[in-house]
Design an enzyme around this catalytic site. Sequence first.
Site, short mmCIF file in Angstrom:
data_model
loop_
_atom_site.label_atom_id
_atom_site.label_comp_id
_atom_site.label_asym_id
_atom_site.label_seq_id
_atom_site.Cartn_x
_atom_site.Cartn_y
_atom_site.Cartn_z
N TYR A 12 4.27 -3.02 -5.29
CA TYR A 12 3.88 -1.69 -4.13
C TYR A 12 5.12 -1.83 -2.87
CZ TYR A 12 4.09 3.10 -2.57
OH TYR A 12 4.07 4.71 -2.80
N LYS A 68 8.20 -1.19 -0.90
CA LYS A 68 9.14 -0.52 -0.21
C LYS A 68 9.61 -1.01 0.76
CE LYS A 68 7.36 3.03 -2.66
NZ LYS A 68 8.33 4.83 -3.33
#
Length: 240
Positions: free
Chosen positions: A147, A151
């Site tokens: 993640y 991101k």
Amino acid sequence: MAHVAVVTGGTRGIGRAICEALKEDGFTVVANYGGNDEKARAFSDETGIPVYKFDVGDHEGTMAACKKIAEEVGPIDVVVNNAGITRDGTLLKMSYEEWDDVMRTNLGGCFNMAKATFEGMKGRKWGRIINIGSINGQAGQYGQVNYAAAKSGIHGFTKALAQEGARYGITVNAIAPGYIDTDMVAAVPENVLEKIVAKIPVGRLGQASEIARGVSFLASEQGAFVTGSTLSINGGQHMY
Ligand code: CAA
């Protein structure tokens, strides 16, 4: 005529709040969703916003869906890349599939949506691409190599595409939310979440509407000189 705005992952959580805010601002809003038909139908009934089901991580599917939206609703002038998933786990426990699912959806989705819409925006000399990044892409987070990488990639993608869009009146910006009161954050184990909230200077989780307000500004005419930027909305948890 009102600009058409597509919000990915728009039927729940932060995406839903963004849809509502952009509708209030006078945009013709379309919400994408990936899985939960029941929630999407309820959202559409309650808001009057049309929903389109497709996987933003699927390149061909996203290209086809955006073409369909443009034909049925109108040319897409605003894209909010909000769709995102988590598959948390430490590196040693994380499978390749968990890595790939997150990269494909969270980062690949931004590429696919931009690829499907950028040329049209360029032709009309106006566009807004707003990518929802994360505090965890800025600061890293234990248990989130997938993640955080996706991101963080979104933040780089934003700065690169902003340079390409500027001369055509297309702004490209990111918002980096902190911990917001959504289903995604509610899935974090309670004892872990308590420790995280204790580190937020404002002393609480954020509200989805507080992220939507930022999107609203970046999508507006007054936002025309803001491009390549990242707006952190995180209660002071990470000052970047
Ligand atoms: N730093 C250092 N060590 C840590 C740590 C941290 N931040 N968090 C946990 N550890 C340690 C624990 O203390 C534990 O150590 P001991 O074995 O010595 O006690 C060890 O690491 C294992 O921790 P867990 O028991 O939690 O390990 P697990 O494998 O059961 O779970 C995890 C790991 C799934 C990553 C879990 O810790 C977790 O869910 N963490 C939260 C991750 C997170 O913040 N996700 C955000 C989701 S919301 C979101 O992503 C939206 C957004 O944009 C902000």
